[in-house]
Design an enzyme around this catalytic site. Structure first.
Site, short mmCIF file in Angstrom:
data_model
loop_
_atom_site.label_atom_id
_atom_site.label_comp_id
_atom_site.label_asym_id
_atom_site.label_seq_id
_atom_site.Cartn_x
_atom_site.Cartn_y
_atom_site.Cartn_z
N GLU A 207 0.65 -1.78 -0.20
CA GLU A 207 -0.03 0.06 0.43
C GLU A 207 0.65 1.48 0.22
O GLU A 207 0.95 2.36 1.37
CB GLU A 207 -0.73 0.21 1.33
CG GLU A 207 -1.87 -1.31 1.10
CD GLU A 207 -3.13 -0.76 2.32
OE1 GLU A 207 -3.07 0.04 3.38
OE2 GLU A 207 -4.26 -1.78 2.19
N GLU B 33 -6.21 -8.21 0.61
CA GLU B 33 -6.93 -7.72 1.74
C GLU B 33 -7.47 -7.42 1.53
O GLU B 33 -8.87 -7.02 0.10
CB GLU B 33 -6.27 -6.83 2.81
CG GLU B 33 -4.73 -7.15 2.88
CD GLU B 33 -4.32 -5.30 3.63
OE1 GLU B 33 -4.79 -4.96 3.42
OE2 GLU B 33 -2.52 -5.30 3.75
#
Length: 414
Positions: free
Chosen positions: A232, A332
């Protein structure tokens, strides 16, 4: 030093790396629909559909990088209460005191019993978020404050996974100087992202190459097959792709070549995909094999209507991996919904009337994410009371997620 596309292509050669199917790591799964193909003289062999060897896993969140929001009881018991990140807690406790409490945490947060349960619940993969400070030589000890001694526990976890035939994705979750501001998942609640400069790129590459060598030399890592170079990253840093991604790929392969690792045993190198918004890794990976991609699908923050009907329809129709960002793992995802409605009566996870929706939505997401390599849920365990929407084990125990993920096909109703 920036690596040119030409040098990358020359170094990589014909790299195939490995995924679970390449070693039949998961065996013949119950959802492996077989059809017999005649090979003459009354003999036949089995061939399997694309449901074979899908990654079905969980993140071991807050093991090596604690996120206080998801395990407040543990955080407070460690003496870290009132701090926002591991860096801050170590500042509070001091090096020796912090080392002691973090070692106790590593020893107890995930146990062999957890690994047995992961297998029991039909899962075959763990994604392990770690910080760069796991490789202690990378840390500037004069200015950076992190717990020490984690590698011993990482080695132990890798062996636990390998002994159970569980595939391991090792994820650089916390980068030097933080790749996102104000995010405890980076290990430091930094006011700005300081990662995006050559000094810190080089430190991250050192972490990745050190772990690459360890994975290939230490038999505990025999089922560790994927290394994610960065979790991320913040958007709008073009040299992330041209400099860091290129260099990370180049140097991981260089280590493997120096160790004479054959192509079919090399690591699959994973990058966040273009859909994350931080650039398209294919800009420097054209023609490469032995790579994979990652996307995170949290409808909680998606720009959609936050209704049950919308969540189900969005997941049923979900697509990802555009611009040749495949193969892809949805690294995720969860059952969490928009903050504005999450505790309204029609969404409250403690009300039995809502469990049917969450079960169907879990199944719809599974069905979508298995269109490609598969998925790893965030996370295995949390300390959020009766809110199991972030906890796979909690949702199974609550009767929302079935112990057999193969039931998703019949539950999704897409």
């Amino acid at each position: 030093m920036k690596y040119s596309l030409i040098s990358l292509l020359a170094l990589a050669g014909a790299v195939s790396a490995w995924l679970p199917a390449d070693r039949n790591l998961f065996g013949e799964q119950p959802n492996s629909v077989a059809r017999s193909i005649s090979i003459g003289n009354g003999r036949s062999v089995k061939r399997f559909t694309s449901g074979y060897n899908k990654i079905r896993g969980v993140n071991l969140g807050s093991l090596f990088i604690i996120e206080p929001w998801m395990c407040g009881d543990e955080w407070n018991a460690m003496g870290c209460g009132g701090t926002k990140s591991e860096f801050d807690c170590m500042m509070k406790l001091g090096q020796d005191g912090g080392n002691a409490v973090f070692k106790k945490h590593w020893d107890t947060w995930i146990t062999e019993q957890d690994m047995d349960k992961i297998k029991e619940y039909g899962l075959n993969t763990i994604r392990v978020p770690v910080g760069y400070w796991l490789v202690e030589d990378v840390v500037d000890k004069a200015s950076e404050h992190f717990p020490q001694g984690g590698m011993e526990y990482m080695d132990r976890l890798a062996e636990w996974a390998a002994s159970r035939g569980i595939y391991v994705i090792l994820d650089l979750h916390g980068a030097p100087a933080a790749q996102e501001p104000n995010q405890p998942f980076t290990g430091q609640y930094a006011p700005s992202s300081g990662f995006f400069q050559d000094y810190n790129y080089d430190r991250a590459v050192k972490f990745l190459t050190t772990m690459t060598e360890r994975i290939h030399k230490n038999t505990a890592y025999r089922t560790t097959g994927m290394l994610e170079v960065l979790n991320e990253p913040e958007r709008n840093h073009p040299d992330l792709i041209t400099t860091f991604y290129a260099k990370a790929h180049d140097q991981i392969r260089a280590v493997e070549q120096s160790l004479n690792v054959p192509a079919d045993k090399q690591l699959t190198i994973q990058f966040m995909d273009k859909g994350w918004g931080a650039g398209n890794p294919r800009d420097v990976l054209q023609g490469k094999d032995g790579v994979a991609f990652d996307n995170h699908r949290y409808l909680k923050w998606a720009p959609i209507e936050h209704s049950k009907t919308s969540y189900l329809a969005t997941s049923c129709a979900d697509t990802f991996g555009q611009d040749d960002n495949k193969p892809i793992v949805i690294g995720e995802w969860s059952l969490a919904v928009d903050t504005a409605v999450e505790w309204a009566a029609e969404w409250d996870p403690t009300k039995d009337d809502n469990k049917a929706f969450y079960k169907q939505w879990w199944a719809a997401q599974v069905q979508a994410y298995e269109k490609d390599l598969g998925w790893t849920f965030w996370s295995w365990k949390t300390q959020l009371g009766g809110d199991w929407r972030w906890s796979y084990s909690g949702a199974v125990d609550a009767g929302v997620i079935p112990k057999d993920p193969n039931e998703a096909a019949g539950l999704a109703k897409c």
